[in-house]
Design a protein around this motif. Structure first.
Motif, mmCIF file in Angstrom:
data_model
loop_
_atom_site.group_PDB
_atom_site.id
_atom_site.type_symbol
_atom_site.label_atom_id
_atom_site.label_comp_id
_atom_site.label_asym_id
_atom_site.label_seq_id
_atom_site.Cartn_x
_atom_site.Cartn_y
_atom_site.Cartn_z
ATOM 1 N N LYS A 4 0.832 -1.207 0.000
ATOM 2 C CA LYS A 4 0.000 0.000 0.000
ATOM 3 C C LYS A 4 0.868 1.259 0.000
ATOM 4 N N ILE A 7 2.352 1.633 -3.497
ATOM 5 C CA ILE A 7 1.332 2.114 -4.437
ATOM 6 C C ILE A 7 1.046 3.593 -4.190
ATOM 7 N N GLY A 8 0.966 3.989 -2.919
ATOM 8 C CA GLY A 8 0.752 5.397 -2.585
ATOM 9 C C GLY A 8 1.863 6.282 -3.111
ATOM 10 N N ILE A 10 3.876 5.650 -5.625
ATOM 11 C CA ILE A 10 3.802 5.656 -7.089
ATOM 12 C C ILE A 10 2.714 6.620 -7.561
ATOM 13 N N LEU A 11 1.556 6.605 -6.891
ATOM 14 C CA LEU A 11 0.475 7.517 -7.264
ATOM 15 C C LEU A 11 0.865 8.976 -7.044
ATOM 16 N N ILE A 12 1.529 9.265 -5.947
ATOM 17 C CA ILE A 12 1.994 10.633 -5.691
ATOM 18 C C ILE A 12 2.969 11.075 -6.775
ATOM 19 N N LEU A 14 3.171 9.926 -9.820
ATOM 20 C CA LEU A 14 2.421 10.055 -11.068
ATOM 21 C C LEU A 14 1.678 11.387 -11.119
ATOM 22 N N PHE A 15 0.983 11.737 -10.036
ATOM 23 C CA PHE A 15 0.253 13.006 -10.000
ATOM 24 C C PHE A 15 1.209 14.200 -10.078
ATOM 25 N N TYR A 16 2.354 14.110 -9.425
ATOM 26 C CA TYR A 16 3.338 15.189 -9.502
ATOM 27 C C TYR A 16 3.843 15.336 -10.933
#
Length: 141
Positions: A4, A7-8, A10-12, A14-16
């Motif tokens: 988790k 994944i968190g 990676i998502l941060i 990606l959004f950046y």
């Protein structure tokens, strides 16, 4: 729990990356639609490799200086979707064309493919850029 967290992260990231790309596009579009020209000098040019992170890594250092209405500006850049960073060091003894956004001169790029070896070169570039940007100014438009 570790999955988790991974994944968190990676998502941060990606959004950046998406946010940074959109912000860069805004600066580019503003510059592309409302530009002016000046000349400037490269103060520092060091490229360790073609891989760099936005914002600089310490390994890639390129800094240029230019004047707009007697105000001095410094800027630097890393390779991006609009600008190539040549592996070969450019001539540091001559000026180059600087394109900057009217009203926001800090939004600028040094155009290494437009060297200014004499005053005739700058006049020629002013005429060339008079109505629109030439196709070889940026990689993408």
């Amino acid at each position: 729990m570790q999955v988790k967290l991974l994944i968190g992260l990676i998502l941060i990231a990606l959004f950046y990356g998406i946010y940074d790309s959109l912000k860069g596009n805004d600066h580019f579009n503003a510059l592309n639609n409302n530009y002016s020209l000046t000349s400037g000098k490269i103060e520092k040019y060091f490229v360790a490799n073609k891989i760099s992170l936005r914002g600089g890594t310490g390994l890639n250092d390129k800094k240029y200086v230019y004047y707009v209405d007697e105000a001095r500006f410094e800027n630097s850049y890393d390779e991006n979707i609009y600008i190539d960073v040549p592996n070969k060091k450019p001539n540091l003894n001559i000026d180059y064309l600087i394109i900057y956004e009217k009203g926001n001169p800090k939004n600028s790029y040094i155009l290494l493919n437009y060297p200014i070896k004499n005053s005739d070169d700058f006049s020629k570039y002013i005429e060339l850029f008079k109505y629109k940007l030439p196709n070889d100014v940026f990689k993408k438009k």
